[in-house]
Design a protein around this motif. Structure first.
Motif, PDB file in Angstrom:
ATOM      1  N   THR A  80      61.992  29.026  31.111  1.00  0.00           N
ATOM      2  CA  THR A  80      60.700  29.696  31.012  1.00  0.00           C
ATOM      3  C   THR A  80      60.405  30.435  32.311  1.00  0.00           C
ATOM      4  O   THR A  80      61.183  30.346  33.274  1.00  0.00           O
ATOM      5  CB  THR A  80      59.592  28.658  30.733  1.00  0.00           C
ATOM      6  OG1 THR A  80      59.385  27.863  31.914  1.00  0.00           O
ATOM      7  CG2 THR A  80      59.950  27.772  29.546  1.00  0.00           C
ATOM      8  N   PRO A  81      59.293  31.162  32.398  1.00  0.00           N
ATOM      9  CA  PRO A  81      58.969  31.877  33.644  1.00  0.00           C
ATOM     10  C   PRO A  81      58.653  30.967  34.822  1.00  0.00           C
ATOM     11  O   PRO A  81      58.472  31.460  35.932  1.00  0.00           O
ATOM     12  CB  PRO A  81      57.737  32.707  33.251  1.00  0.00           C
ATOM     13  CG  PRO A  81      57.817  32.853  31.777  1.00  0.00           C
ATOM     14  CD  PRO A  81      58.405  31.587  31.293  1.00  0.00           C
ATOM     15  N   ILE A  82      58.571  29.661  34.600  1.00  0.00           N
ATOM     16  CA  ILE A  82      58.367  28.702  35.685  1.00  0.00           C
ATOM     17  C   ILE A  82      59.746  28.233  36.148  1.00  0.00           C
ATOM     18  O   ILE A  82      60.464  27.567  35.397  1.00  0.00           O
ATOM     19  CB  ILE A  82      57.523  27.510  35.217  1.00  0.00           C
ATOM     20  CG1 ILE A  82      56.151  27.987  34.723  1.00  0.00           C
ATOM     21  CG2 ILE A  82      57.368  26.486  36.337  1.00  0.00           C
ATOM     22  CD1 ILE A  82      55.374  26.928  33.962  1.00  0.00           C
ATOM     23  N   GLN A  83      60.136  28.590  37.361  1.00  0.00           N
ATOM     24  CA  GLN A  83      61.468  28.299  37.891  1.00  0.00           C
ATOM     25  C   GLN A  83      61.336  27.529  39.209  1.00  0.00           C
ATOM     26  O   GLN A  83      61.349  28.106  40.293  1.00  0.00           O
ATOM     27  CB  GLN A  83      62.251  29.595  38.094  1.00  0.00           C
ATOM     28  CG  GLN A  83      62.599  30.319  36.811  1.00  0.00           C
ATOM     29  CD  GLN A  83      63.640  29.566  36.000  1.00  0.00           C
ATOM     30  OE1 GLN A  83      64.669  29.144  36.519  1.00  0.00           O
ATOM     31  NE2 GLN A  83      63.363  29.356  34.719  1.00  0.00           N
ATOM     32  N   PRO A  84      61.227  26.193  39.131  1.00  0.00           N
ATOM     33  CA  PRO A  84      61.032  25.412  40.361  1.00  0.00           C
ATOM     34  C   PRO A  84      62.347  25.213  41.129  1.00  0.00           C
ATOM     35  O   PRO A  84      63.402  25.013  40.530  1.00  0.00           O
ATOM     36  CB  PRO A  84      60.503  24.067  39.845  1.00  0.00           C
ATOM     37  CG  PRO A  84      60.243  24.252  38.380  1.00  0.00           C
ATOM     38  CD  PRO A  84      61.136  25.355  37.937  1.00  0.00           C
ATOM     39  N   ILE A  85      62.237  25.262  42.446  1.00  0.00           N
ATOM     40  CA  ILE A  85      63.348  24.941  43.337  1.00  0.00           C
ATOM     41  C   ILE A  85      63.061  23.568  43.939  1.00  0.00           C
ATOM     42  O   ILE A  85      62.167  23.412  44.776  1.00  0.00           O
ATOM     43  CB  ILE A  85      63.500  25.990  44.452  1.00  0.00           C
ATOM     44  CG1 ILE A  85      63.718  27.383  43.855  1.00  0.00           C
ATOM     45  CG2 ILE A  85      64.650  25.621  45.381  1.00  0.00           C
ATOM     46  CD1 ILE A  85      63.743  28.495  44.897  1.00  0.00           C
ATOM     47  N   MET A  86      63.811  22.558  43.505  1.00  0.00           N
ATOM     48  CA  MET A  86      63.586  21.198  43.971  1.00  0.00           C
ATOM     49  C   MET A  86      64.093  21.024  45.401  1.00  0.00           C
ATOM     50  O   MET A  86      65.231  21.377  45.716  1.00  0.00           O
ATOM     51  CB  MET A  86      64.290  20.211  43.041  1.00  0.00           C
ATOM     52  CG  MET A  86      64.206  18.761  43.500  1.00  0.00           C
ATOM     53  SD  MET A  86      62.502  18.135  43.541  1.00  0.00           S
ATOM     54  CE  MET A  86      62.202  17.956  41.778  1.00  0.00           C
ATOM     55  N   ILE A  87      63.232  20.484  46.255  1.00  0.00           N
ATOM     56  CA  ILE A  87      63.617  20.162  47.634  1.00  0.00           C
ATOM     57  C   ILE A  87      63.472  18.659  47.890  1.00  0.00           C
ATOM     58  O   ILE A  87      64.359  18.017  48.416  1.00  0.00           O
ATOM     59  CB  ILE A  87      62.800  20.989  48.646  1.00  0.00           C
ATOM     60  CG1 ILE A  87      63.122  22.482  48.474  1.00  0.00           C
ATOM     61  CG2 ILE A  87      63.087  20.538  50.080  1.00  0.00           C
ATOM     62  CD1 ILE A  87      62.303  23.408  49.330  1.00  0.00           C
ATOM     63  N   GLY A  88      62.361  18.087  47.482  1.00  0.00           N
ATOM     64  CA  GLY A  88      62.146  16.644  47.626  1.00  0.00           C
ATOM     65  C   GLY A  88      61.199  16.310  48.747  1.00  0.00           C
ATOM     66  O   GLY A  88      60.115  15.765  48.535  1.00  0.00           O
ATOM     67  N   SER A  89      61.582  16.621  49.960  1.00  0.00           N
ATOM     68  CA  SER A  89      60.781  16.316  51.145  1.00  0.00           C
ATOM     69  C   SER A  89      59.540  17.205  51.217  1.00  0.00           C
ATOM     70  O   SER A  89      59.632  18.432  51.069  1.00  0.00           O
ATOM     71  CB  SER A  89      61.631  16.517  52.403  1.00  0.00           C
ATOM     72  OG  SER A  89      60.831  16.689  53.544  1.00  0.00           O
ATOM     73  N   ILE A  90      58.387  16.583  51.476  1.00  0.00           N
ATOM     74  CA  ILE A  90      57.151  17.350  51.648  1.00  0.00           C
ATOM     75  C   ILE A  90      57.286  18.300  52.835  1.00  0.00           C
ATOM     76  O   ILE A  90      56.950  19.493  52.746  1.00  0.00           O
ATOM     77  CB  ILE A  90      55.950  16.394  51.863  1.00  0.00           C
ATOM     78  CG1 ILE A  90      55.662  15.579  50.594  1.00  0.00           C
ATOM     79  CG2 ILE A  90      54.711  17.189  52.276  1.00  0.00           C
ATOM     80  CD1 ILE A  90      54.661  14.465  50.807  1.00  0.00           C
ATOM     81  N   PRO A 117      55.499  13.936  41.222  1.00  0.00           N
ATOM     82  CA  PRO A 117      55.825  12.596  41.720  1.00  0.00           C
ATOM     83  C   PRO A 117      56.345  12.606  43.149  1.00  0.00           C
ATOM     84  O   PRO A 117      56.815  13.624  43.665  1.00  0.00           O
ATOM     85  CB  PRO A 117      56.911  12.110  40.742  1.00  0.00           C
ATOM     86  CG  PRO A 117      56.697  12.907  39.503  1.00  0.00           C
ATOM     87  CD  PRO A 117      56.222  14.255  39.968  1.00  0.00           C
ATOM     88  N   ARG A 118      56.258  11.463  43.782  1.00  0.00           N
ATOM     89  CA  ARG A 118      56.735  11.287  45.148  1.00  0.00           C
ATOM     90  C   ARG A 118      58.208  11.697  45.251  1.00  0.00           C
ATOM     91  O   ARG A 118      58.996  11.469  44.326  1.00  0.00           O
ATOM     92  CB  ARG A 118      56.571   9.819  45.550  1.00  0.00           C
ATOM     93  CG  ARG A 118      56.937   9.511  46.980  1.00  0.00           C
ATOM     94  CD  ARG A 118      56.717   8.034  47.258  1.00  0.00           C
ATOM     95  NE  ARG A 118      57.154   7.665  48.593  1.00  0.00           N
ATOM     96  CZ  ARG A 118      57.098   6.434  49.078  1.00  0.00           C
ATOM     97  NH1 ARG A 118      56.625   5.457  48.325  1.00  0.00           N
ATOM     98  NH2 ARG A 118      57.522   6.189  50.299  1.00  0.00           N
ATOM     99  N   ASP A 119      58.571  12.302  46.370  1.00  0.00           N
ATOM    100  CA  ASP A 119      59.941  12.737  46.658  1.00  0.00           C
ATOM    101  C   ASP A 119      60.438  13.817  45.702  1.00  0.00           C
ATOM    102  O   ASP A 119      61.643  13.991  45.527  1.00  0.00           O
ATOM    103  CB  ASP A 119      60.918  11.549  46.635  1.00  0.00           C
ATOM    104  CG  ASP A 119      60.579  10.493  47.674  1.00  0.00           C
ATOM    105  OD1 ASP A 119      60.143  10.889  48.774  1.00  0.00           O
ATOM    106  OD2 ASP A 119      60.729   9.294  47.387  1.00  0.00           O
ATOM    107  N   SER A 120      59.523  14.553  45.074  1.00  0.00           N
ATOM    108  CA  SER A 120      59.936  15.658  44.202  1.00  0.00           C
ATOM    109  C   SER A 120      59.177  16.947  44.521  1.00  0.00           C
ATOM    110  O   SER A 120      58.935  17.772  43.643  1.00  0.00           O
ATOM    111  CB  SER A 120      59.739  15.290  42.723  1.00  0.00           C
ATOM    112  OG  SER A 120      58.365  15.197  42.410  1.00  0.00           O
ATOM    113  N   SER A 121      58.812  17.113  45.792  1.00  0.00           N
ATOM    114  CA  SER A 121      58.161  18.360  46.197  1.00  0.00           C
ATOM    115  C   SER A 121      59.104  19.521  45.931  1.00  0.00           C
ATOM    116  O   SER A 121      60.321  19.402  46.077  1.00  0.00           O
ATOM    117  CB  SER A 121      57.776  18.307  47.675  1.00  0.00           C
ATOM    118  OG  SER A 121      56.785  17.327  47.897  1.00  0.00           O
TER     119      SER A 121
END
Length: 392
Positions: free
Chosen positions: A318-328, A354-358
């Motif tokens: 979808t048009p929402i394309q998250p780039i997972m990093i984890g660390s805040i 959720p925690r660790d999924s920034s």
């Protein structure tokens, strides 16, 4: 004493790296915006079809403001339900192929309104763990027993349904999840609702306008009608580029909401001019397929570019394309770097996720050009993604 308590809350939020600050927008919503006095390229709005500043919708708003004034002046059940409101409800119902539609001022109020009207103590609400906060809050505040099943794990939901002794059950889910961009398995969810005599409700805020024939949304995309999906909620401030929300369903459902939905009854109706602008946006959305085609071309361009660069995208079409990093801290670092380079991409942190999924939440619009997506990819290529993942 009270100020010390307030300051304590703020200090704790800052120490956790979760303090939020607003940016000031000095331009219309578009791909190029003026933020805090500086021109930037934006990849963080929900203006999926590029209609938030469409000249025809703006002109419709101005004409209606001249005719009906700025505010509605009253709640819908007193004297605030104007002709543009009524016409928009009828046109949305016709567009969706459902008997009736009811307008709400926001999606939050629509979700609260549905659950407060339908659910009570002794009932049970079942929701996907990653549903939007408005759905989750509505479930908690309904007075019903509230359970969250594992994200898109419908076997977990089925076990919960089997164990429930509630007299009335309601299953609620996002169609497209706002922070992950993935989609729910709506056909199987509809089957579970039938098997366990549960009411099925869909929040399609991020699917309406983007998915389905002419942008009719997730239910249309999966071929679900009124019988399979009796309650459909969607918002007007994303693909349609205006403001507000609606619930679509049967005659009886809408009448129940009018009679019992507190967030509908006890609030001022949206300005008539907003409804008139939305009517124009709905016509544009339904006729201009090129907007969805162009939008998904930019999504695919971005996905291909990220694969070549080794950038860790989450699974989303979808048009929402998250780039997972984890660390805040690392997520904020990358977001700030992009901003210094003239690109706005929002850092999403707990408690939103959720925690660790920034993650960086990259969103696309039909207004984005091929060149603008390449500009984003060029800046992203400057970031050492392998080091970020090691740090996370």
């Amino acid at each position: 004493m009270v100020e010390d308590y307030f300051q304590g809350l703020l200090s704790e939020r800052q120490e956790q790296g979760l303090y939020r600050q607003r940016m000031v927008l000095d331009s219309p919503q578009d791909t190029r915006v003026t933020v805090n006095g500086r021109q930037c390229l934006a990849f963080c709005s929900n203006d999926y079809l590029g209609l938030a500043n469409h000249p025809d919708a703006v002109a419709a708003f101005k004409r209606a403001a001249n005719q009906y004034g700025m505010g509605s002046g009253a709640s819908n059940l007193i004297l605030g339900h104007s002709r543009p409101h009524h016409q928009l409800e009828e046109e949305l119902a016709d567009f969706l192929g459902r008997p009736r539609v009811l307008l709400f001022s926001t999606g939050y109020m629509a979700n609260l309104g549905v659950m407060s009207a339908l659910m009570k103590q002794g009932d049970a609400v079942f929701q996907d763990r990653l549903n939007h906060a408005s759905l989750l809050d509505a479930g908690r505040l309904s007075g019903a027993s509230f359970q969250r099943f594992k994200h898109r794990e419908l076997d977990d939901l089925e076990q919960r349904l089997k164990s429930s002794r509630a007299s009335k059950k309601l299953i609620a889910t996002d169609g497209v999840f706002s922070m992950d961009g993935d989609q729910q398995d709506l056909p199987r969810l509809a089957q579970l609702a039938r098997n366990y005599q549960a009411i099925f409700m869909l929040d399609d805020a991020h699917g309406f306008g983007v998915l389905g024939e002419q942008g009719r949304g997730s239910a249309n995309h999966f071929g679900l009608g009124l019988e399979e999906l009796p309650i459909l909620m969607a918002t007007l401030g994303k693909s349609l580029g205006t403001f507000g929300a609606f619930v679509a369903g049967s005659e009886a459902l809408i009448e129940v909401l009018i009679q019992f939905s507190r967030s509908y009854i006890y609030t001022t109706a949206m300005p008539p001019a907003v409804s008139e602008a939305t009517r124009t946006s709905l016509r544009i959305m339904s006729k201009e397929q090129w907007r969805r085609d162009h939008l998904f071309e930019r999504v695919k361009q971005f996905q291909m570019g990220c694969r070549e660069l080794g950038i860790p995208l989450m699974p989303s079409d979808t048009p929402i394309q998250p780039i997972m990093i984890g660390s805040i801290e690392k997520t904020m670092e990358v977001s700030r770097y992009l901003e210094r380079r003239g690109i706005i991409v929002t850092a999403i942190r707990p408690p939103t996720v959720p925690r660790d999924s920034s993650r960086l939440r990259v969103t696309f619009s039909a207004s984005h050009s091929h060149e603008q997506v390449n500009q984003l990819l060029d800046v992203l290529s400057e970031i050492p993604w392998d080091q970020l993942q090691d740090a996370a």
